[in-house]
Scaffold this active site. Structure first.
Site, short mmCIF file in Angstrom:
data_model
loop_
_atom_site.label_atom_id
_atom_site.label_comp_id
_atom_site.label_asym_id
_atom_site.label_seq_id
_atom_site.Cartn_x
_atom_site.Cartn_y
_atom_site.Cartn_z
N ASP A 232 -0.02 -1.43 -1.21
CA ASP A 232 -0.72 -0.30 -1.82
C ASP A 232 0.26 0.70 -2.42
OD1 ASP A 232 -3.26 -1.21 -1.31
OD2 ASP A 232 -3.47 -0.11 0.58
N THR B 152 -10.38 -14.68 13.38
CA THR B 152 -9.35 -15.28 14.23
C THR B 152 -8.07 -14.43 14.23
OG1 THR B 152 -8.38 -16.53 12.41
CG2 THR B 152 -10.16 -17.60 13.63
N ARG C 288 -5.20 -12.34 6.27
CA ARG C 288 -5.50 -12.46 7.70
C ARG C 288 -6.99 -12.68 7.89
NH1 ARG C 288 -3.48 -8.96 12.73
NH2 ARG C 288 -3.97 -7.17 11.47
N ASP D 120 1.08 1.12 3.89
CA ASP D 120 0.84 -0.23 3.35
C ASP D 120 1.76 -0.45 2.14
OD1 ASP D 120 -1.71 -2.47 3.24
OD2 ASP D 120 -0.41 -2.26 1.48
N1 URA Z 1 2.05 -4.30 6.31
C1 URA Z 1 2.30 -3.13 5.68
O1 URA Z 1 2.26 -3.04 4.46
N2 URA Z 1 2.64 -2.06 6.44
C2 URA Z 1 2.73 -2.10 7.78
O2 URA Z 1 3.05 -1.09 8.40
C3 URA Z 1 2.43 -3.34 8.41
C4 URA Z 1 2.10 -4.42 7.65
#
Ligand code: URA
Length: 209
Positions: free
Chosen positions: A203, A108, A104, A200
């Site tokens: 992660d 922007t 991302r 995440d």
């Molecule tokens: N990406 C992720 O890994 N977790 C989220 O909650 C949103 C996007």
């Protein structure tokens, strides 16, 4: 409008609950994501065409059906999408796998592709795009759009958990794509995380922070 399929088999709900738990370690998390992907594969493959065949049992002839063979491609969005590939490949061992990398842009906030690698016969295959966390839908929409621009047929989007915002965004941008989820959560928070979600996904799959 594409179909929204929530794969809420008890085994999937059980495993997703453990996946969400922040005390679940990386090894267990990865194993469970793999298992849920395999179980979701039953729903994803429900429309595979069959052909009629006859076999000889030890007793008599038997009319039966076998998978007619449909060319499928899996397109995980890097990196979290990788965690669901092997589970689906257990059911579709002949599927080919392409990769799409997105990040991302900080300014922007738009998804930017940084890596695309697709099977040579990708335009002949029905594609399943894999993005475990469907948050805003930005990455999934961009990946589906780039596949369409290259003449491909992305027909299904496979996610673990989605926010309603992400589902709406994909349904509006790509009404020809069916969405498969293990769970539909409440909302996105200000940081763009799905609530309650699982944090995440990349992660937690790879033990990074
Ligand atoms: N990406 C992720 O890994 N977790 C989220 O909650 C949103 C996007």
């Amino acid at each position: 409008m594409g179909r929204l399929v929530i794969c809420d088999h008890p085994l999937i709900q059980h495993k997703v609950t453990i996946i969400r738990d922040k005390t679940t370690n990386t090894k267990h998390f990865r194993e469970l994501v793999d298992e849920v992907a395999m179980l979701m594969g039953y729903e994803l493959t429900r429309d595979l065409p069959l052909e009629e065949v006859t076999v000889e049992t030890p007793v008599s002839k038997a009319a039966g059906k076998t998978i007619a063979g449909r060319m499928v491609g899996l397109i995980p969005i890097l990196r979290a999408g990788l965690g669901m590939v092997d589970g689906v490949l257990q059911l579709l061992p002949s599927a080919k796998v392409g990769h799409v990398g997105m990040y991302r842009d900080e300014e922007t906030l738009q998804p930017v592709e940084y890596y695309v690698s697709l099977p040579t016969d990708v335009t002949e295959r029905e594609l399943i795009v894999i993005d475990p966390m469907l948050a805003t839908g930005g990455s999934a929409n961009a990946a589906i759009s780039l596949l369409k621009k290259r003449g491909c047929r992305p027909t299904k989007l496979m996610c673990l958990i989605a926010a309603p915002e992400g589902v709406k965004a994909v349904q509006e941008a790509h009404p020809d794509v069916d969405i498969y989820l293990a769970a539909l959560d409440e909302k996105l928070n200000e940081q763009g995380y799905i609530v309650p979600g699982l944090g995440d996904a990349g992660d937690r799959l790879y033990g990074t922070k």
